[in-house]
Write an enzyme that holds these catalytic residues in place. Structure first.
Site, PDB file in Angstrom:
ATOM      1  N   LYS A 140       0.818  -1.197   0.008  1.00  0.00           N
ATOM      2  CA  LYS A 140      -0.041  -0.224  -0.086  1.00  0.00           C
ATOM      3  C   LYS A 140       0.672   1.367  -0.146  1.00  0.00           C
ATOM      4  O   LYS A 140       0.454   2.252  -0.620  1.00  0.00           O
ATOM      5  CB  LYS A 140      -1.035  -0.039   1.149  1.00  0.00           C
ATOM      6  CG  LYS A 140      -2.033  -1.093   1.272  1.00  0.00           C
ATOM      7  CD  LYS A 140      -2.929  -0.835   2.119  1.00  0.00           C
ATOM      8  CE  LYS A 140      -4.182  -1.713   2.475  1.00  0.00           C
ATOM      9  NZ  LYS A 140      -5.086  -1.395   3.421  1.00  0.00           N
TER      10      LYS A 140
ATOM     11  N   ILE B  46     -12.944  -3.149  14.086  1.00  0.00           N
ATOM     12  CA  ILE B  46     -12.831  -3.281  12.703  1.00  0.00           C
ATOM     13  C   ILE B  46     -12.323  -4.811  12.399  1.00  0.00           C
ATOM     14  O   ILE B  46     -11.948  -5.199  11.388  1.00  0.00           O
ATOM     15  CB  ILE B  46     -11.405  -2.141  12.135  1.00  0.00           C
ATOM     16  CG1 ILE B  46     -10.037  -2.607  12.600  1.00  0.00           C
ATOM     17  CG2 ILE B  46     -12.006  -0.849  12.401  1.00  0.00           C
ATOM     18  CD1 ILE B  46      -9.037  -2.186  11.785  1.00  0.00           C
TER      19      ILE B  46
END
Ligand code: ATR
Length: 287
Positions: A66, A219
Site C-alpha cells: 500500500k 474493525i
C-alpha cells in the site's frame, strides 16, 4: 469486452476481495472478472506501470504494497495523500490514479449510528487507525484520544494530523494502561488493534465507564462478534462489527472499474446487503 480487475498483494491467498467483487458482478450482470495477483515486492513497480498493457482496469492493493504504490502514483486522492497509502488503483487510459477507500469504508459503516460527536477513543495506532482517525475528523468529532501499547506510534498519528492546521488540537494521546479510564464521557469507541481477532490475544478492557449512549465498533470481523462488541451489547451500547467496513471500502473501486459510464448501477453504487454479508461470511477462511 470483459472488464478485468483484481487485488495484488504478497501473499494474497486469504483476500476476501474476489468474493465481494464477483458477488456484485454476478448480481448486476456485468461482464467482468476479478482475480488475485500475487506480486512480489521486487515485481511491484513493473506490474503497476504495465496495468493497462495487461488489460486491467485497475486493482485493489493489500499488504505489503500500500505505501510503495502510493509513491509510484502521481495522482492520489486526498485520503491516500494524508494516509500515505493506496488501496485502490484506477487505470484511465495510460494514467494511474490512486485512492484510499478505507476512510470511506469506515465512515459508511458507522455514519448512521453516530449522533453525538464530542469525544472518540481509538484503540491502536497501526495503518488502520490512521484511516479511522481521518474518518472521525471528517465526521466532525471535536476530540479524539488515541491510545496504543507503543505510545510513539500514537504520537506519530497525532503529528501527522497536526500538519493539517485545520485538524490541529483535536487529537490527544494517552497511555495504553489508562484505556479503561479514558473512555468516560466518550461518544464513540473503536478498536483498531488486532486484539480479539481469531488466533490473537483478547483485547482486555473494562468498558463499564462508557456512557449508555456510546457507540462501540471493532474493525476486526473474524470473529464477527468480538469480546468487545459482546460486552458493549450486554451493557446496551450500540455495537457495530467490522465486516461492512470491508464491504464498503470495495464500493469505489467496483463502480469505477465495472460501471465507468454509470449505466448499470442504481445511484452508481453496488449495494452492501445482508445477502452479500452472508456470502462473504460463508468463505472457508472465516470462522
Ligand atoms: P494495521 O495496519 O491493520 O492497523 P498494525 O500496523 O500491525 O496493523 O497494527 C496493529 C495494532 O494492534 C497496533 O496498534 C498494535 O500495537 P503496537 O503499535 O504497540 O504494536 C496493536 N497490537 C497488536 N498486538 C497487541 C498486543 N498484544 N497488545 C496491545 N496492542 C497490540
Amino acid at each position: 469486452m470483459t472488464i478485468k480487475a483484481g487485488v495484488i498483494g504478497y501473499p494474497i491467498k486469504h483476500s476476501l476481495s474476489p468474493r465481494i467483487h464477483n458477488f456484485w458482478l454476478k448480481k448486476y450482470g456485468i461482464d467482468g472478472e476479478y482475480k488475485t495477483y500475487e506480486v512480489k515486492p521486487e515485481d511491484l513497480e513493473n506490474f503497476i506501470i504495465t496495468l493497462s498493457q495487461q488489460g486491467l482496469a485497475g486493482v485493489n492493493v493489500t499488504l505489503p504494497h500500500k505505501e510503495k504504490i502510493f509513491s509510484l502514483i502521481r495522482e492520489n486522492d486526498e485520503s491516500a495523500d494524508i494516509l500515505g497509502a493506496v488501496n485502490t488503483v484506477i487505470c484511465n487510459d495510460d494514467e494511474l490514479a490512486g485512492f484510499n477507500t478505507d476512510t470511506y469504508g469506515f465512515t459508511e459503516n458507522v455514519r448512521k449510528h453516530v449522533k453525538d460527536k464530542d469525544k472518540a477513543v481509538v484503540l491502536g495506532a497501526g495503518g488502520a487507525a490512521r484511516a479511522v482517525v481521518l474518518s472521525l475528523i471528517k465526521l466532525g468529532f471535536k476530540e479524539i484520544i488515541i491510545t496504543n501499547r507503543t505510545i510513539e506510534k500514537a504520537q506519530k498519528i497525532k503529528q501527522l494530523f497536526d500538519i493539517y492546521a485545520y485538524y490541529k488540537d483535536i487529537i490527544t494521546v494517552s497511555e495504553w494502561n489508562d484505556r479503561s479510564e479514558i473512555i468516560i464521557d466518550t461518544d464513540f469507541l473503536v478498536n483498531t488493534t488486532s486484539l480479539g481477532m481469531i488466533g490473537q490475544a483478547e483485547l482486555a478492557i473494562d468498558i463499564s465507564l462508557l456512557p449508555k449512549k456510546a457507540v462501540v465498533t471493532d474493525i476486526v470481523y473474524n470473529p464477527l462478534e468480538t469480546m468487545l462488541l459482546k460486552q458493549a451489547r450486554e451493557q446496551e451500547n450500540i455495537a457495530i462489527d467490522g465486516l461492512d467496513m470491508l464491504l464498503y471500502q470495495a464500493v469505489p473501486g467496483f463502480r469505477k472499474w465495472f460501471d465507468p459510464h454509470k449505466r448499470t448501477l442504481k445511484n452508481n453504487e453496488p449495494e452492501v446487503t445482508q445477502e452479500l454479508r452472508d456470502y462473504v461470511l460463508s468463505d472457508a477462511s472465516l470462522s
